[in-house]
Scaffold this active site. Structure first.
Site, PDB file in Angstrom:
ATOM      1  N   LYS A  53       0.664  -1.450  -0.014  1.00  0.00           N
ATOM      2  CA  LYS A  53       0.301  -0.121  -0.011  1.00  0.00           C
ATOM      3  C   LYS A  53       1.095   0.974  -0.227  1.00  0.00           C
ATOM      4  CE  LYS A  53      -3.504  -2.503   2.166  1.00  0.00           C
ATOM      5  NZ  LYS A  53      -4.388  -2.389   3.438  1.00  0.00           N
ATOM      6  N   GLN A  97      -4.712  -1.026   9.620  1.00  0.00           N
ATOM      7  CA  GLN A  97      -4.805  -3.124   8.988  1.00  0.00           C
ATOM      8  C   GLN A  97      -5.756  -4.261  10.018  1.00  0.00           C
ATOM      9  OE1 GLN A  97      -3.539  -3.514   6.031  1.00  0.00           O
ATOM     10  NE2 GLN A  97      -3.857  -5.581   6.433  1.00  0.00           N
ATOM     11  N   ASP A 120     -11.112   3.482   3.865  1.00  0.00           N
ATOM     12  CA  ASP A 120     -10.969   2.153   3.378  1.00  0.00           C
ATOM     13  C   ASP A 120     -12.681   1.805   3.854  1.00  0.00           C
ATOM     14  OD1 ASP A 120     -10.103   0.286   3.521  1.00  0.00           O
ATOM     15  OD2 ASP A 120      -9.185  -1.264   5.209  1.00  0.00           O
TER      16      ASP A 120
END
Ligand code: NDP
Length: 283
Positions: A53, A97, A120
């Site tokens: 990422k 995460q 997200d």
């Protein structure tokens, strides 16, 4: 018939380039989009996802930072870190995460992320926006799948789409996005009786179960579009999806490989959502 292979690596590159132009326009105005990733513990798979990422952010010229926290960090400390990032003007997107260690309530952490920085797309507000058809930050993996379908000019409207899996990060938002594009949508889960009876009806089959080779050639109809979201680490160390690629590619119309299908798109859409967050804030 052999299926057309959907090249997620190439499409993700095209998507990143598209969004790089938008980031460049922001930079001209003195705004540098920034992503912060919070990672807890040292799960090797999570570390690899985070590295990829950050690499994608660098390629597009975004600011990015990683906040590593030890496995035994308290929930309170993670919340404090998120709060700090919420009020940091250099940061437009925050990603925590997953998975988090068991002693930390992931939902509580996600709800602490500012809605404007939830790139997200997992905050209740953003999931709610998706339900009402007003998506703000679509969750990256299903957003990436929709983008693959669009890039391949695969029609969705009126098609029977079957989603295997109902997680909050993939299956459920995937079904909502397909519905938004006027597909007729069914969702299958581990409790579905006779999975094959359902998958055989799919014009578009999206599989996100986390079960290697769950879908075999006799479970799909000729010419179906098969999108494999699964990423499974096999005993020999190799990666496999949820679809028996070798068998299914002889029968499907389109298929995504693993690796090189949905995975790179998930990362490209994170970059897209981060730039979009910076655009929204600077309007
Ligand atoms: P979860 O484990 O949260 O959900 C799996 C879902 O699959 C559940 O809804 C489960 O049903 C369903 N399921 C499990 N077994 C079967 C079965 N035999 N038949 C039908 N349904 C079944 O996983 P995620 O959604 O987080 O991830 C799914 C897969 O996608 C994983 O391999 C993951 O690594 C991968 N992934 C890939 C990403 C990418 O970028 N390519 C991003 C995110 C995930 P039930 O609810 O009844 O238990």
């Amino acid at each position: 018939m052999s299926a057309k292979i959907i090249d997620g690596v190439a499409i993700a590159k095209a998507v990143r380039e598209e969004w790089k132009h938008r980031a460049d326009k922001l930079k001209v105005r003195g705004i540098l989009p920034g992503l912060a990733v919070v990672i807890v513990g040292d799960n090797p798979a999570s570390s690899m996802y985070v590295r990829n990422k950050i690499k994608a952010c660098h390629e597009v010229g975004l600011h990015s930072e990683v906040h590593d926290m030890p496995e035994d960090v308290t929930e309170e400390m993670v919340l404090r870190q998120v709060e700090e990032l919420n009020s940091n003007p250099k940061i437009h997107g925050i990603l925590v995460q997953l998975p988090l260690p068991k002693h930390i309530d992931a939902n509580k952490i996600i709800e602490a992320i500012s809605v404007e920085k939830d790139v997200d797309g997992l905050h209740l507000y953003n999931l709610g926006a998706l339900v009402t058809g007003n998506q703000v930050f679509p969750p990256c993996t299903p957003y990436g799948v929709m983008c693959l379908l669009e890039h391949m000019n695969i029609p969705v409207e009126g098609q029977h789409a079957i989603v295997v899996g109902r997680s909050n990060i993939v299956g459920k938002p995937m079904a909502l996005m397909l519905l938004q594009k006027n597909a007729t949508v069914s969702i299958c889960t581990s409790k579905t009786r006779d999975l094959k009876q359902h998958t055989l009806q799919a014009d578009i089959l999206i599989v996100a179960a986390g079960k290697p080779k769950l879908i075999t050639a006799n479970m799909i109809k000729d010419g179906a579009v098969v999108i494999d979201v699964g990423i499974n680490r096999l005993d020999d160390g190799s990666l496999a999806g949820d679809v028996d690629f070798q068998g299914v590619k002889e029968k499907a119309g389109y298929i995504t490989p693993v690796p090189g299908g949905v995975g790179p798109m998930t990362i490209a859409m994170l970059v897209a959502n981060t730039i979009s967050a910076a655009e929204r804030i600077s309007r």
